[in-house]
Design an enzyme around this catalytic site. Structure first.
Site, mmCIF file in Angstrom:
data_model
loop_
_atom_site.group_PDB
_atom_site.id
_atom_site.type_symbol
_atom_site.label_atom_id
_atom_site.label_comp_id
_atom_site.label_asym_id
_atom_site.label_seq_id
_atom_site.Cartn_x
_atom_site.Cartn_y
_atom_site.Cartn_z
ATOM 1 N N LYS A 1 15.616 -18.416 -17.526
ATOM 2 C CA LYS A 1 14.714 -18.870 -18.636
ATOM 3 C C LYS A 1 14.285 -18.056 -19.448
ATOM 4 C CE LYS A 1 13.892 -23.538 -16.553
ATOM 5 N NZ LYS A 1 13.163 -24.454 -16.127
ATOM 6 N N ASP B 1 11.086 -28.822 -20.823
ATOM 7 C CA ASP B 1 10.438 -29.103 -19.856
ATOM 8 C C ASP B 1 9.195 -29.927 -19.959
ATOM 9 O OD1 ASP B 1 12.373 -28.226 -18.138
ATOM 10 O OD2 ASP B 1 11.452 -26.292 -17.613
HETATM 11 N N1 NAP Z 1 11.400 -31.457 -12.417
HETATM 12 C C1 NAP Z 1 11.639 -30.565 -12.840
HETATM 13 O O1 NAP Z 1 12.549 -30.906 -13.854
HETATM 14 C C2 NAP Z 1 11.307 -28.988 -12.680
HETATM 15 C C3 NAP Z 1 11.520 -28.012 -13.922
HETATM 16 C C4 NAP Z 1 11.180 -26.743 -13.796
HETATM 17 C C5 NAP Z 1 10.472 -26.457 -12.429
HETATM 18 N N2 NAP Z 1 10.400 -27.072 -11.282
HETATM 19 C C6 NAP Z 1 9.759 -26.685 -10.071
HETATM 20 O O2 NAP Z 1 8.579 -26.293 -10.244
HETATM 21 C C7 NAP Z 1 8.618 -25.186 -9.117
HETATM 22 C C8 NAP Z 1 8.225 -23.822 -9.827
HETATM 23 O O3 NAP Z 1 9.021 -23.139 -10.438
HETATM 24 P P1 NAP Z 1 8.725 -21.879 -11.309
HETATM 25 O O4 NAP Z 1 10.072 -21.630 -12.118
HETATM 26 O O5 NAP Z 1 7.326 -21.923 -12.146
HETATM 27 O O6 NAP Z 1 8.564 -20.951 -10.245
HETATM 28 P P2 NAP Z 1 8.020 -19.371 -10.442
HETATM 29 O O7 NAP Z 1 7.900 -18.879 -11.684
HETATM 30 O O8 NAP Z 1 8.385 -18.566 -9.204
HETATM 31 O O9 NAP Z 1 6.414 -19.583 -10.057
HETATM 32 C C9 NAP Z 1 5.979 -20.133 -8.554
HETATM 33 C C10 NAP Z 1 4.523 -20.480 -8.671
HETATM 34 O O10 NAP Z 1 4.065 -21.095 -7.384
HETATM 35 C C11 NAP Z 1 3.056 -20.460 -6.823
HETATM 36 N N3 NAP Z 1 3.613 -20.114 -5.386
HETATM 37 C C12 NAP Z 1 4.657 -19.796 -4.867
HETATM 38 N N4 NAP Z 1 4.277 -19.994 -3.414
HETATM 39 C C13 NAP Z 1 3.083 -20.479 -3.226
HETATM 40 C C14 NAP Z 1 2.365 -21.042 -2.181
HETATM 41 N N5 NAP Z 1 2.840 -20.725 -0.766
HETATM 42 N N6 NAP Z 1 0.945 -21.281 -2.165
HETATM 43 C C15 NAP Z 1 0.443 -21.150 -3.457
HETATM 44 N N7 NAP Z 1 1.113 -21.159 -4.729
HETATM 45 C C16 NAP Z 1 2.493 -20.790 -4.566
HETATM 46 C C17 NAP Z 1 3.293 -19.188 -7.296
HETATM 47 O O11 NAP Z 1 1.955 -18.449 -7.392
HETATM 48 P P3 NAP Z 1 1.760 -16.745 -7.631
HETATM 49 O O12 NAP Z 1 1.716 -16.706 -9.178
HETATM 50 O O13 NAP Z 1 0.415 -16.754 -6.983
HETATM 51 O O14 NAP Z 1 2.719 -16.225 -7.175
HETATM 52 C C18 NAP Z 1 3.485 -19.392 -8.809
HETATM 53 O O15 NAP Z 1 2.420 -19.991 -9.402
HETATM 54 C C19 NAP Z 1 9.987 -25.026 -8.561
HETATM 55 O O16 NAP Z 1 9.902 -25.545 -7.328
HETATM 56 C C20 NAP Z 1 10.611 -25.741 -9.283
HETATM 57 O O17 NAP Z 1 11.818 -26.316 -8.592
HETATM 58 C C21 NAP Z 1 10.851 -28.513 -11.698
#
Ligand code: NAP
Length: 271
Positions: free
Chosen positions: A64, A101
């Protein structure tokens, strides 16, 4: 009309199915494919798609930010997020980047009976790419305040700084959420569910009739869904947001706004 979604992994993406259903609703011929890319191949594959006469593409994890950087122009949403989930290939050969989003999430929340975002107290769990993509749209509906709670506090602070002019923002680590509760809306944007883990949660964090909205869907949503069920907290997965963001992208490419609710109902029947 030729379209695609780029990501890695992308084979299980629901986007081809969702856009196929939108196309049928609108009476359009759409060829929408899922294309696996790598950091090395992403830009070249997008360029090839554009040269083949495609109208645009969706972009998912982990490209992205790269997509936003490739575009000549971008919406305010994408600029704030520094990430795009949608590219539009303009007739003059330039590319426009947007991030649908946040609007997709707000559309899905607004469609829920009794869900009022204006004036609501919102806690956003996580400060990664998805949180960045939705924060601007959330603040534009004028909540009372948004608290960003993230394991890595510095990441939450940087995200808050980029959005400080849009509304009242606070940051904390997850263990400090209780001191800032209650919230009408708790949004989980962490990816913990992919490891089978639900973020820590306490019923007193939610106001009466509060909602826990999980951006995850499918198996990644199960840990938090089960935790909410156990604690008696109202829960929604993020399938509606997925369909909502797709509907906004479809509108950018075709000028037509599909019926997202009908497609969401269709997907829910089969999942
Ligand atoms: N429904 C939809 O249309 C949609 C759209 C976009 C994304 N999503 C979903 O949203 C989620 C996040 O995506 P992203 O792109 O933001 O990922 P990302 O950039 O990798 O960020 C991950 C986030 O989760 C936190 N995290 C990861 N493991 C954790 C744990 N065990 N305990 C607490 N916090 C944890 C990370 O914290 P740190 O910063 O401390 O590492 C960070 O804030 C994904 O599961 C994705 O599938 C859904």
């Amino acid at each position: 009309m030729r379209l695609a979604v780029f990501g890695s992994p992308v084979a299980h993406s629901l986007s081809p199915r969702i856009h196929g259903l939108f196309a049928r609703q609108c009476g359009l011929q759409v060829d929408y494919r899922a294309i696996e890319a790598s950091a090395a191949t992403f830009a070249g594959l997008v360029r090839t798609l554009a040269e083949q006469g495609a109208r645009g593409c969706n972009v998912t994890v982990p490209f992205k930010q790269a997509a936003w950087e490739l575009a000549a122009r971008s919406s305010e949403e994408a600029t704030r997020a520094r990430a795009a989930n949608t590219l539009v290939f303009e007739p003059d050969g330039t590319w426009y980047a947007d991030n649908t989003d946040g609007p997709g999430l707000v559309d899905d929340l607004a469609a829920r009976p009794g869900c009022r975002l204006a004036g609501a107290r919102i806690c956003l769990l996580g400060a990664g790419g998805a949180a960045a993509g939705i924060l601007g749209a959330l603040l534009r509906v004028r909540p009372a305040r948004v608290v960003i709670a993230n394991r890595t506090l510095e990441r939450a602070r940087q995200l808050a700084e980029r959005h400080a002019d849009l509304g009242t923002l606070d940051t904390c680590s997850p263990v400090e959420i209780g001191a800032r509760a209650p919230f009408e809306l708790l949004i989980n944007s962490t990816s913990a569910g992919h490891d089978g883990v639900a973020p820590a949660l306490a019923p007193e964090w939610l106001a009466p009739s509060g909602l826990c909205y999980d951006l995850n869907y499918g198996s990644a949503a199960e840990p938090l869904r089960l935790a909410c069920e156990r604690l008696g907290i109202a829960y929604s997965d993020g399938l509606g947001m997925l369909v909502g963001q797709a509907a906004r992208s479809f509108q950018l490419w075709t000028g037509q706004r599909p019926d997202a609710a009908a497609v969401l109902a269709d997907l829910r029947r089969q999942h």
